[in-house]
Design a protein around this motif. Structure first.
Motif, PDB file in Angstrom:
ATOM      1  N   GLY A 247      21.448  33.938  25.821  1.00  0.00           N
ATOM      2  CA  GLY A 247      21.817  34.216  27.215  1.00  0.00           C
ATOM      3  C   GLY A 247      20.845  33.598  28.200  1.00  0.00           C
ATOM      4  N   ILE A 248      19.557  33.665  27.884  1.00  0.00           N
ATOM      5  CA  ILE A 248      18.544  33.088  28.770  1.00  0.00           C
ATOM      6  C   ILE A 248      18.664  31.563  28.791  1.00  0.00           C
ATOM      7  N   ILE A 249      18.919  30.952  27.650  1.00  0.00           N
ATOM      8  CA  ILE A 249      19.071  29.492  27.590  1.00  0.00           C
ATOM      9  C   ILE A 249      20.298  29.041  28.367  1.00  0.00           C
ATOM     10  N   ILE A 250      21.402  29.781  28.259  1.00  0.00           N
ATOM     11  CA  ILE A 250      22.599  29.449  29.036  1.00  0.00           C
ATOM     12  C   ILE A 250      22.298  29.558  30.529  1.00  0.00           C
ATOM     13  N   CYS A 251      21.520  30.547  30.912  1.00  0.00           N
ATOM     14  CA  CYS A 251      21.112  30.704  32.310  1.00  0.00           C
ATOM     15  C   CYS A 251      20.329  29.475  32.790  1.00  0.00           C
ATOM     16  N   VAL A 252      19.419  28.984  31.985  1.00  0.00           N
ATOM     17  CA  VAL A 252      18.618  27.811  32.363  1.00  0.00           C
ATOM     18  C   VAL A 252      19.505  26.569  32.454  1.00  0.00           C
ATOM     19  N   ILE A 253      20.434  26.412  31.513  1.00  0.00           N
ATOM     20  CA  ILE A 253      21.337  25.257  31.547  1.00  0.00           C
ATOM     21  C   ILE A 253      22.206  25.295  32.804  1.00  0.00           C
ATOM     22  N   LEU A 254      22.723  26.456  33.146  1.00  0.00           N
ATOM     23  CA  LEU A 254      23.540  26.571  34.356  1.00  0.00           C
ATOM     24  C   LEU A 254      22.715  26.342  35.620  1.00  0.00           C
ATOM     25  N   SER A 255      21.444  26.707  35.595  1.00  0.00           N
ATOM     26  CA  SER A 255      20.618  26.523  36.785  1.00  0.00           C
ATOM     27  C   SER A 255      20.367  25.041  37.073  1.00  0.00           C
ATOM     28  N   THR A 256      20.486  24.167  36.075  1.00  0.00           N
ATOM     29  CA  THR A 256      20.324  22.742  36.333  1.00  0.00           C
ATOM     30  C   THR A 256      21.532  22.169  37.062  1.00  0.00           C
ATOM     31  N   ARG A 257      22.665  22.841  37.029  1.00  0.00           N
ATOM     32  CA  ARG A 257      23.878  22.382  37.713  1.00  0.00           C
ATOM     33  C   ARG A 257      23.984  22.909  39.140  1.00  0.00           C
ATOM     34  N   TRP A 258      23.081  23.799  39.539  1.00  0.00           N
ATOM     35  CA  TRP A 258      23.164  24.446  40.846  1.00  0.00           C
ATOM     36  C   TRP A 258      22.577  23.532  41.918  1.00  0.00           C
ATOM     37  N   HIS A 259      23.268  23.409  43.041  1.00  0.00           N
ATOM     38  CA  HIS A 259      22.793  22.570  44.145  1.00  0.00           C
ATOM     39  C   HIS A 259      22.447  23.429  45.322  1.00  0.00           C
TER      40      HIS A 259
END
Length: 89
Positions: free
Chosen positions: A77-89
């Motif tokens: 869950g934490i890794i998915i959170c980090v991956i999604l945070s790279t897509r945030w603008h």
């Protein structure tokens, strides 16, 4: 050495290049991205904390059966959170 007259004339004729100006649209994140990112991060941390507090002792039966896989679920869950945070603008 003095410069020739031809060199001076050629330099004066050259125009300075200015690239064309294009309108840049700002990137906008999808509306679901921030809530999903926060949800995965919070659930991951809470899963690990719950496992260490109550799951190891067997107070929560399904967590005791999963054993150390609980860490994989929480860190997933934490890794998915980090991956999604790279897509945030």
């Amino acid at each position: 050495m003095p410069k020739s007259r031809n060199d001076r004339k050629n330099k004066a004729k050259k125009a300075v290049y200015t690239p064309p100006v294009e309108a840049v649209k700002p990137k906008i994140s999808p509306r679901w991205l921030a809530p999903a990112m926060l949800t995965f991060g919070i659930v991951g941390v809470l899963w690990i904390a719950t496992y260490y507090i109550a799951g190891v002792d067997g107070k929560i039966p399904f967590m005791a059966e999963l054993g150390n896989w609980n860490l994989a679920i929480g860190f997933g869950g934490i890794i998915i959170c980090v991956i999604l945070s790279t897509r945030w603008h």
